[in-house]
Motif scaffolding. Structure first.
Motif, PDB file in Angstrom:
ATOM      1  N   ASP B 221      -4.399  29.383 -44.229  1.00  0.00           N
ATOM      2  CA  ASP B 221      -4.481  30.528 -45.142  1.00  0.00           C
ATOM      3  C   ASP B 221      -4.639  31.853 -44.393  1.00  0.00           C
ATOM      4  O   ASP B 221      -4.934  32.873 -45.006  1.00  0.00           O
ATOM      5  CB  ASP B 221      -5.673  30.354 -46.094  1.00  0.00           C
ATOM      6  CG  ASP B 221      -5.580  29.042 -46.849  1.00  0.00           C
ATOM      7  OD1 ASP B 221      -4.447  28.681 -47.217  1.00  0.00           O
ATOM      8  OD2 ASP B 221      -6.621  28.390 -47.043  1.00  0.00           O
ATOM      9  N   ALA B 222      -4.464  31.814 -43.073  1.00  0.00           N
ATOM     10  CA  ALA B 222      -4.690  33.034 -42.301  1.00  0.00           C
ATOM     11  C   ALA B 222      -3.736  34.136 -42.762  1.00  0.00           C
ATOM     12  O   ALA B 222      -2.580  33.876 -43.089  1.00  0.00           O
ATOM     13  CB  ALA B 222      -4.487  32.760 -40.819  1.00  0.00           C
ATOM     14  N   LEU B 223      -4.242  35.379 -42.783  1.00  0.00           N
ATOM     15  CA  LEU B 223      -3.404  36.506 -43.193  1.00  0.00           C
ATOM     16  C   LEU B 223      -2.296  36.741 -42.177  1.00  0.00           C
ATOM     17  O   LEU B 223      -1.138  36.916 -42.518  1.00  0.00           O
ATOM     18  CB  LEU B 223      -4.274  37.768 -43.314  1.00  0.00           C
ATOM     19  CG  LEU B 223      -5.338  37.762 -44.416  1.00  0.00           C
ATOM     20  CD1 LEU B 223      -6.286  38.941 -44.251  1.00  0.00           C
ATOM     21  CD2 LEU B 223      -4.666  37.809 -45.783  1.00  0.00           C
ATOM     22  N   TYR B 224      -2.687  36.790 -40.906  1.00  0.00           N
ATOM     23  CA  TYR B 224      -1.720  37.010 -39.832  1.00  0.00           C
ATOM     24  C   TYR B 224      -1.960  35.976 -38.744  1.00  0.00           C
ATOM     25  O   TYR B 224      -2.692  36.245 -37.803  1.00  0.00           O
ATOM     26  CB  TYR B 224      -1.852  38.427 -39.261  1.00  0.00           C
ATOM     27  CG  TYR B 224      -1.522  39.501 -40.256  1.00  0.00           C
ATOM     28  CD1 TYR B 224      -0.198  39.895 -40.451  1.00  0.00           C
ATOM     29  CD2 TYR B 224      -2.519  40.113 -41.006  1.00  0.00           C
ATOM     30  CE1 TYR B 224       0.123  40.879 -41.376  1.00  0.00           C
ATOM     31  CE2 TYR B 224      -2.200  41.098 -41.936  1.00  0.00           C
ATOM     32  CZ  TYR B 224      -0.879  41.474 -42.111  1.00  0.00           C
ATOM     33  OH  TYR B 224      -0.564  42.443 -43.026  1.00  0.00           O
ATOM     34  N   PRO B 225      -1.379  34.785 -38.877  1.00  0.00           N
ATOM     35  CA  PRO B 225      -1.649  33.734 -37.890  1.00  0.00           C
ATOM     36  C   PRO B 225      -1.058  34.072 -36.520  1.00  0.00           C
ATOM     37  O   PRO B 225       0.134  33.903 -36.293  1.00  0.00           O
ATOM     38  CB  PRO B 225      -1.003  32.491 -38.501  1.00  0.00           C
ATOM     39  CG  PRO B 225      -0.019  33.001 -39.476  1.00  0.00           C
ATOM     40  CD  PRO B 225      -0.474  34.339 -39.939  1.00  0.00           C
ATOM     41  N   ALA B 226      -1.896  34.591 -35.628  1.00  0.00           N
ATOM     42  CA  ALA B 226      -1.423  34.991 -34.309  1.00  0.00           C
ATOM     43  C   ALA B 226      -1.635  33.857 -33.310  1.00  0.00           C
ATOM     44  O   ALA B 226      -2.523  33.029 -33.482  1.00  0.00           O
ATOM     45  CB  ALA B 226      -2.174  36.228 -33.850  1.00  0.00           C
ATOM     46  N   LEU B 227      -0.803  33.843 -32.288  1.00  0.00           N
ATOM     47  CA  LEU B 227      -0.958  32.855 -31.220  1.00  0.00           C
ATOM     48  C   LEU B 227      -1.799  33.475 -30.108  1.00  0.00           C
ATOM     49  O   LEU B 227      -1.425  34.489 -29.537  1.00  0.00           O
ATOM     50  CB  LEU B 227       0.410  32.449 -30.664  1.00  0.00           C
ATOM     51  CG  LEU B 227       1.294  31.596 -31.581  1.00  0.00           C
ATOM     52  CD1 LEU B 227       2.728  31.614 -31.080  1.00  0.00           C
ATOM     53  CD2 LEU B 227       0.780  30.170 -31.662  1.00  0.00           C
ATOM     54  N   ASP B 228      -2.958  32.910 -29.872  1.00  0.00           N
ATOM     55  CA  ASP B 228      -3.774  33.330 -28.735  1.00  0.00           C
ATOM     56  C   ASP B 228      -4.470  32.102 -28.188  1.00  0.00           C
ATOM     57  O   ASP B 228      -5.545  31.730 -28.622  1.00  0.00           O
ATOM     58  CB  ASP B 228      -4.789  34.403 -29.146  1.00  0.00           C
ATOM     59  CG  ASP B 228      -5.556  34.936 -27.941  1.00  0.00           C
ATOM     60  OD1 ASP B 228      -5.308  34.435 -26.815  1.00  0.00           O
ATOM     61  OD2 ASP B 228      -6.380  35.838 -28.111  1.00  0.00           O
TER      62      ASP B 228
END
Lengths: 112, 475
Positions: B221-228
Motif C-alpha cells: 500500500d506504499a504511496l511511492y514504493p522506492a527501491l533502496d
C-alpha cells in the motif's frame, strides 16, 4: 674549533656520514629540517584544493671539529653530497668558543 | 557550565524513558502486541520460529563488518584528512557515536524506526511507535508455558536484525562529522547526533524499510514504493544533505581559503578507505538479511561499482591535471560504494560498473568544482560524496532496476518510467526532512549551548582543547 652546519639532501645522508667517518670525524648530530633556497617548492592538489609547498625537507648535520680537521670535513661533504642539481644544500662554518664533555668535564679540543 | 546542563538534561531524558517503560510494561503483559495474539489464538502457546543457521552466521558477520566501517574505517579515512591537531577529535567522534548511538538505538531508536506505526491522525507509515522501546519483544522472552522464545525477523532472530540496523544508526551521524570536522564542539556534536538520529534517521528508516513505510517497496500500500536496498536515502542522502546544512550553518574554518589545510596523513586515509570498501560488503550484501542469491548479487555489484569509481575519479584527475592521486582513488572507491548502496539489490554487476563510474565522475565534480563555486566549507566532503553519490545512486536505481534481480519491480530500461518518480520522491522526501530537521536541531543547540569551539581553541586544535590529549607525542 669550528662548528660546521651542513644542509644536505635526505638520500645523501648515509654516504656523507660514511665518508666523514672514514675521514676521521668522530661524531655528528643530524636533524630533519625544512627550508627553501634557490630550489623552488612544488604544488600539491587535494580534491581540487591547490597548495604551494615552499618549505622542502632537508637534513641538517651539526659537526664540531678542530681547526685542522675543518677543511677536510668540508671537502668531504661537498664532494660526496653533490649531485650538481639545484637543491644540494649549503654549509655554514662558525668559530666555536668551547666544547665540554659532560662525563669527564674535559674541555676544548680534547672534548671533541 | 553549559555542558553540565546538557548532561543533566540528557540523563533526565534517559531516566524518564526507563521509568515510562516500567510503567508501560504491565500493560504489555496483559495486552501483548497483535502478532502474538494471533499466534496464541491458533495454537494457544507461542511457538519458537525456525531459524536458518547460515543466515544468522552471515548477518552476525555483516553486522561486525558494518561496525568496522565506523571505526577504524571512517575514523582513519576522516582522521587522515584533517590537520594533525584534530586527528583525535575525529576518532573520538567515531568511537563515542559507537557508544551513544548504540544505547539510543536500544532504548528508543529501534522502536521509532521498526515498531508498528505511531498513529498520527490517520496518516500511516511515517514513524514507528513505542512498542519496541527498550527492545521490548525483540530480545528473548518467556511464553505462557514458561519456555524461552526468541523473536524472529524472517529467518533470523530479531536481535540480529536489530543489531545490524544499529550499526547503520552509528555510521550515519558519523558520516556527517566530516562536514563540521575541526570546529564543532564535542558536546554539541553528541547532542546533535542523538537528536538527529531520533528525529531524522528514525523516520526515514521507517518510511523506507519498515513493512508499513510509505516509501517501502515491501509495503503493497506504499504511496511511492522506492527501491533502496541498503540505505541510499536512509544513510547517504540523509547524512550528505544534513552535512551540507551543517557546513553552511557552522560556517567556514578559521583561515579557510587563506592558509593551507592539506590532509595530514593520507596513509591513514588510504587504510580507512580500503577498510570501508571491505566493510561495505557487510553493509550491502548484509542488507539481503540472509545468505542468499540477493546477498551474492549485492556483494558482486558493490565491488564492481567501487572498482569503477576508482577508475573514474582517479582517471578524471589524470586527464584534468596529469596525475592520478591516492586521495582521488580512495574517494572514487567511496563514491562508487555510496552510489551502489541503494541499487545493489536491483541491478546487475555490469550496471554496477556504470553506476560506479557515473558516481565517481559526479562526486569528483562536486568536490572539486561545486564546492569551490559556492564556497561552503564541507571539510571532508561529506555532502560531495554521500549527498551527491547517494542521489545519483537512488535515481539510477530507478533506471537500471531489472526483473532478473528484483524478481518483480523494474526500472526505466525495462519500461517502468514510474519507478523514477518513486525514486525522486524518496530522494526529495529524505532530503527534505534532513534539511528541515538539521536546521531546527542546529538552531536549538546553538541557542542552548553554542555550536563552535572558541577561536583560540580552534587554532590550538580540538585534540588538546576538547579532549586534553595529543595524537602525536614525541619524547
Amino acid at each position: 674549533m669550528k662548528k660546521i652546519e651542513a644542509i644536505i639532501r635526505h638520500f645523501k645522508l648515509e654516504e656523507v656520514k660514511n665518508a666523514l667517518t672514514e675521514a676521521g670525524i668522530q661524531g655528528l648530530t643530524v636533524s630533519e629540517v625544512r627550508g627553501f633556497g634557490r630550489q623552488r617548492g612544488h604544488k600539491e592538489v587535494y580534491r581540487g584544493a591547490e597548495y604551494t609547498v615552499d618549505f622542502l625537507p632537508k637534513i641538517k648535520m651539526d659537526i664540531v671539529v678542530s681547526d685542522e680537521d675543518c677543511d677536510k670535513a668540508i671537502e668531504t661533504i661537498v664532494s660526496v653530497g653533490k649531485t650538481g642539481q639545484t637543491g644540494d644544500g649549503k654549509i655554514f662554518v662558525t668559530n666555536l668558543e668551547n666544547v665540554i664533555r659532560i662525563r669527564t668535564g674535559e674541555t676544548g679540543n680534547e672534548a671533541i | 557550565m553549559r555542558n553540565r546542563a546538557f548532561l543533566q538534561v540528557f540523563l533526565l531524558l534517559i531516566t524518564s524513558l526507563v521509568i515510562t517503560n516500567f510503567i508501560a510494561d504491565p500493560v504489555y503483559a496483559d495486552d501483548p502486541p497483535t502478532e502474538q495474539t494471533s499466534e496464541s489464538e491458533s495454537s494457544e502457546v507461542e511457538k519458537q520460529a525456525e531459524f536458518v543457521g547460515a543466515d544468522i552466521a552471515w548477518m552476525l558477520v555483516s553486522s561486525a563488518f558494518v561496525l568496522m566501517m565506523s571505526a577504524p574505517g571512517l575514523a582513519l579515512f576522516y582522521g587522515g584528512l584533517v590537520r594533525k591537531k584534530n586527528i583525535l577529535s575525529v576518532m573520538m567522534q567515531c568511537i563515542f557515536l559507537m557508544g551513544i548511538m548504540s544505547v539510543v538505538w536500544a532504548l528508543w531508536g529501534y522502536s521509532l524506526a521498526f515498531a508498528p506505526d505511531l498513529p498520527l491522525g490517520g496518516m500511516t507509515g511515517f514513524i514507528g511507535g513505542f512498542d519496541k522501546v527498550l527492545l521490548n519483544g525483540v530480545i528473548p522472552h518467556l511464553n505462557s508455558a514458561g519456555e524461552p522464545i526468541i523473536p524472529a525477523a524472517g529467518t533470523i532472530p530479531e536481535s540480529v536484525f536489530m543489531i545490524f540496523q544499529m550499526m547503520f544508526f552509528i555510521i550515519t551521524p558519523a558520516l556527517i562529522c566530516g562536514a563540521f570536522a575541526e570546529r564543532m564542539k564535542f558536546s554539541s556534536m553528541v547532542l546533535f547526533s542523538v537528536l538527529w538520529g531520533t528525529f531524522v534517521y528514525c523516520p526515514i528508516a521507517h518510511w523506507v524499510w519498515s513493512d508499513t513505510g510509505w516509501l517501502c517497496e515491501c509495503n503493497k500500500d506504499a504511496l511511492y514504493p522506492a527501491l533502496d536496498f541498503a540505505g541510499g536515502t536512509v544513510v547517504h542522502i540523509s547524512s550528505g544533505v544534513s552535512a551540507l546544512i551543517c557546513a553552511i550553518i557552522l560556517g567556514k574554518r578559521l583561515g579557510y581559503g587563506q592558509e593551507p589545510m592539506p590532509p595530514h596523513n593520507l596513509t591513514y586515509t588510504f587504510i580507512g578507505a580500503t577498510m570501508l570498501w571491505m566493510g561495505w560488503f557487510g553493509f550491502n550484501a548484509g542488507s539481503a538479511l540472509a545468505a542468499n542469491g540477493s546477498a551474492v548479487n549485492a556483494f558482486v555489484t558493490t565491488h564492481m561499482a567501487a572498482a569503477a569509481g576508482v577508475i573514474a575519479w582517479a582517471g578524471a584527475e589524470w586527464v584534468a591535471r596529469g596525475k592520478p592521486s591516492i586521495l582521488g582513488a580512495c574517494s572514487g572507491a567511496v563514491a562508487g560504494l555510496v552510489c551502489i548502496t541503494p541499487a545493489c539489490g536491483s541491478v546487475t554487476p555490469i550496471h554496477g560498473i556504470i553506476l560506479g563510474f557515473i558516481s565517481g565522475l559526479g562526486c569528483y565534480f562536486a568536490c572539486t568544482k561545486l564546492k569551490n563555486t559556492f564556497g561552503y566549507d564541507d571539510t571532508l566532503d561529506a555532502f560531495g560524496v554521500h549527498g551527491v553519490g547517494g542521489t545519483i545512486g537512488a535515481m539510477l536505481t530507478g533506471v537500471f532496476a531489472t526483473k532478473v534481480i528484483t524478481g518483480e519491480r523494474v526500472g526505466l530500461i525495462e519500461g517502468n518510467s514510474y519507478q523514477l518518480v518513486n525514486q525522486l520522491v524518496s530522494v526529495l522526501a529524505s532530503a527534505g526532512i534532513a534539511i528541515v530537521g538539521t536546521i531546527i536541531i542546529l538552531k536549538f543547540i546553538d541557542i542552548l549551548m553554542g555550536l563552535r569551539v572558541s577561536q583560540d581553541d580552534e587554532i590550538r586544535g580540538l585534540d588538546i582543547t576538547e579532549h586534553g590529549e595529543e595524537g602525536y607525542i614525541f619524547f
